[in-house]
Motif scaffolding. Structure first.
Motif, mmCIF file in Angstrom:
data_model
loop_
_atom_site.group_PDB
_atom_site.id
_atom_site.type_symbol
_atom_site.label_atom_id
_atom_site.label_comp_id
_atom_site.label_asym_id
_atom_site.label_seq_id
_atom_site.Cartn_x
_atom_site.Cartn_y
_atom_site.Cartn_z
ATOM 1 N N LEU A 146 -6.048 11.611 -6.075
ATOM 2 C CA LEU A 146 -5.688 11.988 -4.715
ATOM 3 C C LEU A 146 -4.175 12.071 -4.574
ATOM 4 C CD1 LEU A 146 -8.145 9.758 -2.650
ATOM 5 C CD2 LEU A 146 -8.188 12.241 -2.812
ATOM 6 N N GLU A 147 -3.720 13.053 -3.829
ATOM 7 C CA GLU A 147 -2.280 13.273 -3.672
ATOM 8 C C GLU A 147 -1.574 12.036 -3.118
ATOM 9 O OE1 GLU A 147 0.809 16.324 -1.367
ATOM 10 O OE2 GLU A 147 -1.373 16.526 -1.104
ATOM 11 N N ILE A 148 -2.229 11.350 -2.174
ATOM 12 C CA ILE A 148 -1.625 10.153 -1.578
ATOM 13 C C ILE A 148 -1.371 9.095 -2.639
ATOM 14 C CG2 ILE A 148 -1.950 8.263 0.064
ATOM 15 C CD1 ILE A 148 -3.706 10.121 1.714
ATOM 16 N N LEU A 149 -2.379 8.844 -3.480
ATOM 17 C CA LEU A 149 -2.258 7.801 -4.492
ATOM 18 C C LEU A 149 -1.243 8.190 -5.566
ATOM 19 C CD1 LEU A 149 -6.007 6.773 -4.849
ATOM 20 C CD2 LEU A 149 -4.234 5.772 -3.406
ATOM 21 N N GLN A 150 -1.189 9.451 -5.877
ATOM 22 C CA GLN A 150 -0.182 9.907 -6.837
ATOM 23 C C GLN A 150 1.220 9.707 -6.263
ATOM 24 O OE1 GLN A 150 -1.416 13.973 -7.619
ATOM 25 N NE2 GLN A 150 -2.580 13.360 -9.434
ATOM 26 N N TRP A 151 1.382 10.005 -4.995
ATOM 27 C CA TRP A 151 2.679 9.825 -4.353
ATOM 28 C C TRP A 151 3.056 8.346 -4.313
ATOM 29 C CZ3 TRP A 151 4.590 7.378 0.028
ATOM 30 C CH2 TRP A 151 5.856 7.776 0.466
ATOM 31 N N LEU A 152 2.100 7.482 -3.979
ATOM 32 C CA LEU A 152 2.364 6.048 -3.955
ATOM 33 C C LEU A 152 2.773 5.544 -5.334
ATOM 34 C CD1 LEU A 152 -0.540 4.729 -1.685
ATOM 35 C CD2 LEU A 152 1.901 4.717 -1.150
ATOM 36 N N GLY A 153 2.241 6.178 -6.373
ATOM 37 C CA GLY A 153 2.575 5.775 -7.737
ATOM 38 C C GLY A 153 4.030 6.002 -8.098
ATOM 39 N N THR A 154 4.739 6.782 -7.295
ATOM 40 C CA THR A 154 6.164 7.023 -7.559
ATOM 41 C C THR A 154 7.055 6.006 -6.851
ATOM 42 O OG1 THR A 154 6.492 8.521 -5.659
ATOM 43 C CG2 THR A 154 5.650 9.498 -7.721
ATOM 44 N N LYS A 155 6.453 5.102 -6.066
ATOM 45 C CA LYS A 155 7.239 4.150 -5.274
ATOM 46 C C LYS A 155 7.205 2.761 -5.902
ATOM 47 C CE LYS A 155 7.944 7.517 -2.551
ATOM 48 N NZ LYS A 155 9.221 8.264 -2.701
ATOM 49 N N ASP A 156 8.250 2.001 -5.643
ATOM 50 C CA ASP A 156 8.348 0.648 -6.192
ATOM 51 C C ASP A 156 7.271 -0.259 -5.609
ATOM 52 O OD1 ASP A 156 10.539 1.423 -7.665
ATOM 53 O OD2 ASP A 156 11.993 0.678 -6.199
ATOM 54 N N GLU A 157 6.992 -1.341 -6.303
ATOM 55 C CA GLU A 157 6.005 -2.301 -5.858
ATOM 56 C C GLU A 157 6.397 -2.907 -4.506
ATOM 57 O OE1 GLU A 157 3.610 -6.222 -7.607
ATOM 58 O OE2 GLU A 157 5.408 -5.466 -8.610
ATOM 59 N N LEU A 158 5.429 -2.966 -3.600
ATOM 60 C CA LEU A 158 5.589 -3.575 -2.271
ATOM 61 C C LEU A 158 6.720 -2.951 -1.450
ATOM 62 C CD1 LEU A 158 5.223 -7.352 -3.294
ATOM 63 C CD2 LEU A 158 3.424 -5.777 -2.549
ATOM 64 N N SER A 159 6.996 -1.683 -1.674
ATOM 65 C CA SER A 159 8.120 -1.025 -1.003
ATOM 66 C C SER A 159 7.706 -0.120 0.150
ATOM 67 C CB SER A 159 8.889 -0.173 -2.018
ATOM 68 O OG SER A 159 8.093 0.932 -2.455
ATOM 69 N N THR A 160 6.393 0.013 0.377
ATOM 70 C CA THR A 160 5.885 1.058 1.267
ATOM 71 C C THR A 160 4.958 0.470 2.328
ATOM 72 O OG1 THR A 160 5.943 2.577 -0.625
ATOM 73 C CG2 THR A 160 4.673 3.280 1.295
ATOM 74 N N VAL A 161 5.012 1.031 3.534
ATOM 75 C CA VAL A 161 4.058 0.623 4.567
ATOM 76 C C VAL A 161 3.019 1.720 4.766
ATOM 77 C CG1 VAL A 161 5.578 -0.942 5.833
ATOM 78 C CG2 VAL A 161 5.549 1.485 6.431
ATOM 79 N N PHE A 162 1.815 1.264 5.016
ATOM 80 C CA PHE A 162 0.726 2.160 5.381
ATOM 81 C C PHE A 162 0.611 2.135 6.900
ATOM 82 C CE2 PHE A 162 -4.065 2.526 5.955
ATOM 83 C CZ PHE A 162 -4.068 3.911 5.845
ATOM 84 N N VAL A 163 0.565 3.292 7.526
ATOM 85 C CA VAL A 163 0.541 3.389 8.991
ATOM 86 C C VAL A 163 -0.739 4.093 9.417
ATOM 87 C CG1 VAL A 163 1.803 4.113 11.053
ATOM 88 C CG2 VAL A 163 3.055 3.634 8.921
ATOM 89 N N SER A 164 -1.590 3.382 10.143
ATOM 90 C CA SER A 164 -2.830 3.984 10.613
ATOM 91 C C SER A 164 -3.312 3.244 11.848
ATOM 92 C CB SER A 164 -3.908 3.931 9.528
ATOM 93 O OG SER A 164 -5.139 4.444 10.007
ATOM 94 N N PHE A 165 -3.823 4.000 12.820
ATOM 95 C CA PHE A 165 -4.298 3.414 14.063
ATOM 96 C C PHE A 165 -5.803 3.595 14.240
ATOM 97 C CE2 PHE A 165 0.190 3.951 14.503
ATOM 98 C CZ PHE A 165 0.597 2.808 15.163
ATOM 99 N N GLY A 166 -6.515 3.695 13.119
ATOM 100 C CA GLY A 166 -7.964 3.756 13.169
ATOM 101 C C GLY A 166 -8.492 5.107 13.604
ATOM 102 N N SER A 167 -9.805 5.172 13.740
ATOM 103 C CA SER A 167 -10.459 6.444 14.057
ATOM 104 C C SER A 167 -10.741 6.627 15.542
ATOM 105 C CB SER A 167 -11.779 6.544 13.282
ATOM 106 O OG SER A 167 -12.626 5.458 13.613
ATOM 107 N N GLU A 168 -10.482 5.596 16.351
ATOM 108 C CA GLU A 168 -10.803 5.688 17.773
ATOM 109 C C GLU A 168 -9.610 5.431 18.686
ATOM 110 O OE1 GLU A 168 -14.089 3.150 18.575
ATOM 111 O OE2 GLU A 168 -15.441 4.187 17.200
ATOM 112 N N SER A 169 -8.472 5.067 18.116
ATOM 113 C CA SER A 169 -7.262 4.840 18.920
ATOM 114 C C SER A 169 -6.277 5.967 18.628
ATOM 115 C CB SER A 169 -6.623 3.488 18.566
ATOM 116 O OG SER A 169 -7.490 2.430 18.903
ATOM 117 N N PHE A 170 -5.825 6.631 19.674
ATOM 118 C CA PHE A 170 -4.939 7.776 19.494
ATOM 119 C C PHE A 170 -3.624 7.550 20.237
ATOM 120 C CE2 PHE A 170 -9.335 9.304 19.347
ATOM 121 C CZ PHE A 170 -9.351 9.864 18.065
#
Length: 313
Positions: A111-135
């Protein structure tokens, strides 16, 4: 009186046990009792808000014994006192079954997301998501975007819009935002494999609305939480995140309840990379270890209880 259709199903199948959820309590109980079938209610939220609601309903003139009410997750390490209190207000036996989270995250590694994450240092990135029902509103999206930009932290942001709204991501974000963050940020329109992303070694924080499943998954993988609650039980869950030390909440303006980009940036930096956030990061990893060590022990105990209940029935 129970539901006639459901009653006919019970009469035809004659199951050994009925397990029902919050949305169908009374009919299921009545129908099951009519055919002398044991019935068990499966509560998918935690013990703290449940104990509070049952207390207010059954003991409205008595002060709730835990006025701070932090919130809940369904295992004793986080909410033991609420689990212990719940039977006193429900008049029913209560069994904690542990956090129900996806353990197998061996999905598509291409997956493109996982490939992109593989280019980043360990514990250097935040995942941002507000679920499927909160907009997010347009204003909230802009504050989140600017907050991420100001934080200087890498990020993967899953942007969702209500069904039926045709919005182009580029038009929903601040002008020039995508160009400015193209080296350290990835914005995804729609679905993403949340468990796989949280399990990735480069993820060091989760900017979350504090929905139930999201908190469980985050702690399962030892990821500290940047809490931005929206509605329902989320504000209460965010208080729990702070109380147990596995994350920090982004405070809203006292007057207008709006989120602010500077606060967002500050909390992200503290949780992910600042020295002042070490304790939060360590605590999140500790809970991951607790969940790993517990394994299926609580579920095994539940199975034994259900077998005994069926035999008694």
């Amino acid at each position: 009186m129970g539901n006639p259709s459901f009653s006919r199903i019970l009469q035809t199948l004659r199951p050994d046990l009925v397990i029902y959820d919050y949305f169908r309590p009374r009919p299921s109980t009545a129908d099951a009792l009519e055919y002398k079938i044991p019935a068990v209610e499966f509560l998918t939220s935690g013990a703290a808000p449940l104990s509070y609601v049952y207390h207010m309903f059954n003991k409205p003139d008595v002060e709730f014994p835990f006025p701070e009410l932090p919130s809940s997750l369904s295992f004793k390490e986080l909410e033991g006192k609420y689990i212990d209190y719940l039977p006193t207000v429900t008049m029913k036996k209560t069994i904690a079954i542990g956090p129900l989270v996806q353990q197998n995250v061996d999905g598509d590694k291409n997956l493109e997301i996982l490939q992109w994450l593989g280019t980043k240092d360990e514990l250097s990135t935040v995942f941002v998501s507000f679920g499927s029902e909160s907009f997010l509103s347009k204003e909230e999206r802009e504050e989140i975007a600017h907050g991420l930009e100001l934080s200087g932290v890498n990020f993967v942001w899953i942007v969702r819009f209500p069904t039926g709204e045709r919005i182009v991501v580029e038009e929903a974000l601040p002008v020039g935002f995508l160009k400015r963050i193209e080296e350290r940020g990835m914005v995804v329109d729609g679905w993403a494999p949340q468990a796989q992303i949280l399990a990735h070694s480069s993820i060091g924080g989760f900017v979350s609305h504090c929905g139930w499943n999201s908190i469980l998954e985050s702690l399962n993988f030892g990821v500290p939480i940047i809490a931005v609650p929206m509605n329902n039980d989320q504000p209460v869950n965010a208080k729990l995140v702070e109380e147990v030390g596995v994350g920090l909440e982004v405070r809203r303006n006292d007057q207008n309840k709006r989120i602010d980009r500077d606060n967002i940036a500050q909390v992200i930096k503290k949780v992910v990379k600042d020295e002042s956030g070490v304790d939060v990061r360590m605590k999140a990893r500790e809970f991951s270890e607790i969940i790993r060590m517990k394994g299926e022990r609580d579920i095994d105990g539940l199975v034994d209880e259900l077998v005994q209940l069926c035999n008694e029935g």
